[in-house]
Design an enzyme around this catalytic site. Structure first.
Site, mmCIF file in Angstrom:
data_model
loop_
_atom_site.group_PDB
_atom_site.id
_atom_site.type_symbol
_atom_site.label_atom_id
_atom_site.label_comp_id
_atom_site.label_asym_id
_atom_site.label_seq_id
_atom_site.Cartn_x
_atom_site.Cartn_y
_atom_site.Cartn_z
ATOM 1 N N GLU A 1 43.853 52.350 33.874
ATOM 2 C CA GLU A 1 44.212 51.453 34.980
ATOM 3 C C GLU A 1 45.548 50.755 34.698
ATOM 4 O OE1 GLU A 1 43.243 50.512 37.898
ATOM 5 O OE2 GLU A 1 41.210 51.252 38.180
ATOM 6 N N LYS B 1 40.347 44.898 36.251
ATOM 7 C CA LYS B 1 39.422 43.929 36.841
ATOM 8 C C LYS B 1 38.033 44.542 36.889
ATOM 9 C CE LYS B 1 38.724 41.114 40.955
ATOM 10 N NZ LYS B 1 39.235 40.790 42.304
ATOM 11 N N CYS C 1 37.219 43.932 49.808
ATOM 12 C CA CYS C 1 38.649 43.774 49.518
ATOM 13 C C CYS C 1 39.520 44.779 50.265
ATOM 14 C CB CYS C 1 38.885 43.886 48.013
ATOM 15 S SG CYS C 1 37.921 42.682 47.069
ATOM 16 N N LYS D 1 40.714 40.726 33.607
ATOM 17 C CA LYS D 1 39.799 39.800 34.234
ATOM 18 C C LYS D 1 38.387 40.351 34.251
ATOM 19 C CE LYS D 1 39.130 37.828 38.773
ATOM 20 N NZ LYS D 1 39.541 37.836 40.141
ATOM 21 N N TYR E 1 40.864 27.341 35.573
ATOM 22 C CA TYR E 1 40.490 26.130 36.313
ATOM 23 C C TYR E 1 40.561 24.908 35.404
ATOM 24 C CZ TYR E 1 38.947 29.847 39.358
ATOM 25 O OH TYR E 1 38.930 30.982 40.128
ATOM 26 N N CYS F 1 39.521 40.137 50.890
ATOM 27 C CA CYS F 1 38.107 39.741 50.924
ATOM 28 C C CYS F 1 37.849 38.335 51.466
ATOM 29 C CB CYS F 1 37.467 39.915 49.554
ATOM 30 S SG CYS F 1 38.326 39.066 48.223
ATOM 31 N N SER G 1 35.835 31.954 37.243
ATOM 32 C CA SER G 1 34.979 30.862 37.706
ATOM 33 C C SER G 1 33.692 30.707 36.893
ATOM 34 C CB SER G 1 34.647 31.070 39.182
ATOM 35 O OG SER G 1 34.041 32.330 39.392
ATOM 36 N N ARG H 1 30.990 45.494 44.739
ATOM 37 C CA ARG H 1 32.371 45.949 44.578
ATOM 38 C C ARG H 1 32.502 47.042 43.495
ATOM 39 N NH1 ARG H 1 34.366 41.810 47.693
ATOM 40 N NH2 ARG H 1 34.374 39.660 46.920
ATOM 41 N N CYS I 1 44.808 39.846 48.593
ATOM 42 C CA CYS I 1 43.562 40.576 48.812
ATOM 43 C C CYS I 1 43.084 40.315 50.226
ATOM 44 C CB CYS I 1 42.500 40.177 47.800
ATOM 45 S SG CYS I 1 41.258 41.483 47.619
ATOM 46 N N ARG J 1 33.066 33.129 44.500
ATOM 47 C CA ARG J 1 32.713 33.611 45.836
ATOM 48 C C ARG J 1 32.165 32.476 46.701
ATOM 49 N NH1 ARG J 1 30.670 39.702 43.999
ATOM 50 N NH2 ARG J 1 32.680 40.222 43.047
HETATM 51 C C1 PBG Z 1 38.789 38.911 44.844
HETATM 52 C C2 PBG Z 1 38.944 37.959 43.722
HETATM 53 C C3 PBG Z 1 37.927 37.590 42.837
HETATM 54 C C4 PBG Z 1 38.435 36.618 41.997
HETATM 55 C C5 PBG Z 1 39.763 36.439 42.330
HETATM 56 N N1 PBG Z 1 40.063 37.294 43.410
HETATM 57 C C6 PBG Z 1 36.565 38.012 42.584
HETATM 58 C C7 PBG Z 1 35.806 38.915 43.366
HETATM 59 O O1 PBG Z 1 35.938 40.121 43.185
HETATM 60 O O2 PBG Z 1 34.994 38.412 44.162
HETATM 61 C C8 PBG Z 1 37.599 35.955 40.944
HETATM 62 C C9 PBG Z 1 38.091 34.753 40.359
HETATM 63 C C10 PBG Z 1 37.101 33.935 39.648
HETATM 64 O O3 PBG Z 1 35.910 34.264 39.513
HETATM 65 O O4 PBG Z 1 37.530 32.879 39.185
HETATM 66 N N2 PBG Z 1 39.837 39.703 45.131
HETATM 67 ZN ZN ZN Z 2 39.238 40.807 47.067
#
Ligand code: PBG
Ligand code: ZN
Length: 326
Positions: A235, A197, A132, A250, A315, A124, A276, A219, A122, A207
């Protein structure tokens, strides 16, 4: 006393630990686990993420010890996120041959070749605006972003990544990345697509960890609306047609119905991303003594298996591996 009532005795199969083991339908294994890592530029750096107790941004020099620990626990796969010093409009750090993720891949594959390295693909973490893809006229430009994402995937494969995991949610990203990988000779590197996603508030702590909060807007024009189920199937279908080898759903916790739908409709390994925010909520409650962390985490991850997940990005991977050995 004779029993004259007519009903089924379900409790017969729950009468002891051994009986319950005998009829248990779903199991969590160490082989199911993928551990996310945040690699920060610099040296001798190990910063705990404030909103994710027990999760750290680590510099390259900590990687070898980290891999040895994971190996000794029986965790066999990691997914890498980069935390670069410099960011720019196009996120060039994402596809630099000596970018932080590329260096981390090389370091892991040099020291511990058996560790499966999954590269999150990605922009971002590397763009100054935190989106992204690249920005044109105030919007995230789809097709212009594809080339940069393809370059990122190829540079990650070149560094030695075993699996490419694109998380950007641009349309056509699997086609763009598959084509670029094949042209560069990486025909055997699989794509683990973040196919489904959602635009989720559960990503907040990530983040902080990856320093990837969008600097304007949100986003929602590329990540999915949490209210939608059929859109998830569209998707996933696109990604399968475009050549995805794995499908990620996700977040996991609020989307187990989607995990089941994807599992039932497509014949590819399904990956649930236990994100997260799902981690931080459990940690916060555990630190306060409000829940039994081990029992809750095992229940939660087993429910992801029950919903149809073949693999779980979490995690909690180290904790779970420890608990499974007890
Ligand atoms: C971004 C990305 C994100 C996560 C993994 N890759 C989130 C976002 O869109 O900010 C999230 C992972 C997490 O929350 O553990 N490409
Ligand atoms: Zn991203």
């Amino acid at each position: 006393m004779t029993n004259t009532l007519q009903f089924r005795r379900h409790r017969r199969l729950r009468s002891s630990i051994e009986m319950r083991s005998l009829v248990r339908e779903n199991h969590l294994h160490k082989d199911d686990l993928i551990y996310p890592l945040f690699i920060i530029e610099g040296e001798k750096t190990k910063n705990e993420v404030p909103s994710m107790p027990g999760v750290y941004q680590i510099s390259l020099d900590y990687l070898e010890d980290e891999m040895k620990e994971l190996q000794s626990l029986g965790v066999k796969a990691v997914i890498l996120f980069g935390v670069p010093k410099e960011k720019d409009e196009e996120g060039t750090g994402a596809f630099h041959d000596h970018g932080i993720v590329q260096e981390a891949i090389r370091e892991i594959k040099n020291k511990i070749p058996e560790m499966l390295v999954i590269a999150d693909t990605c922009l971002c973490e590397f763009t100054s605006h935190g989106h992204c893809g690249v920005i044109h006229n105030g919007d995230v430009a789809n097709d212009e972003s594809l080339e940069l994402l393809a370059n990122t995937a190829v540079s990650q494969a070149k560094a030695g990544a075993d699996i490419i995991a694109p998380s950007n949610m641009m349309d056509g990203f699997v086609t763009a990345i598959r084509t670029a990988l094949d042209e560069a000779g990486y025909i055997n590197i699989p794509i683990m697509s973040y196919a489904v996603k959602y635009a989720s508030a559960y990503y907040g702590p990530f983040r902080d960890a990856a320093d990837s909060t969008p600097q304007f807007g949100d986003r929602k024009s590329y990540q999915m609306d949490p209210a939608n189920r059929l859109e998830a199937l569209r998707e996933a279908e696109s990604d399968i047609e475009e050549g995805a080898d794995f499908l990620i759903v996700k977040p996991a916790l609020s989307y187990l119905d989607i995990v089941r739908d994807v599992k039932n409709n497509f014949n590819a390994p399904v990956v649930a991303y236990n994100v997260s925010g799902e981690y931080s909520m459990v940690k916060a409650a555990a630190i306060n003594g409000w829940i039994n962390e081990k029992e809750l985490v095992m229940e939660k991850l087993t429910s992801m298996k029950r919903a149809g997940a073949d693999l779980i990005i979490t995690y909690f991977a180290k904790d779970v591996a420890k608990w499974l050995s007890e």
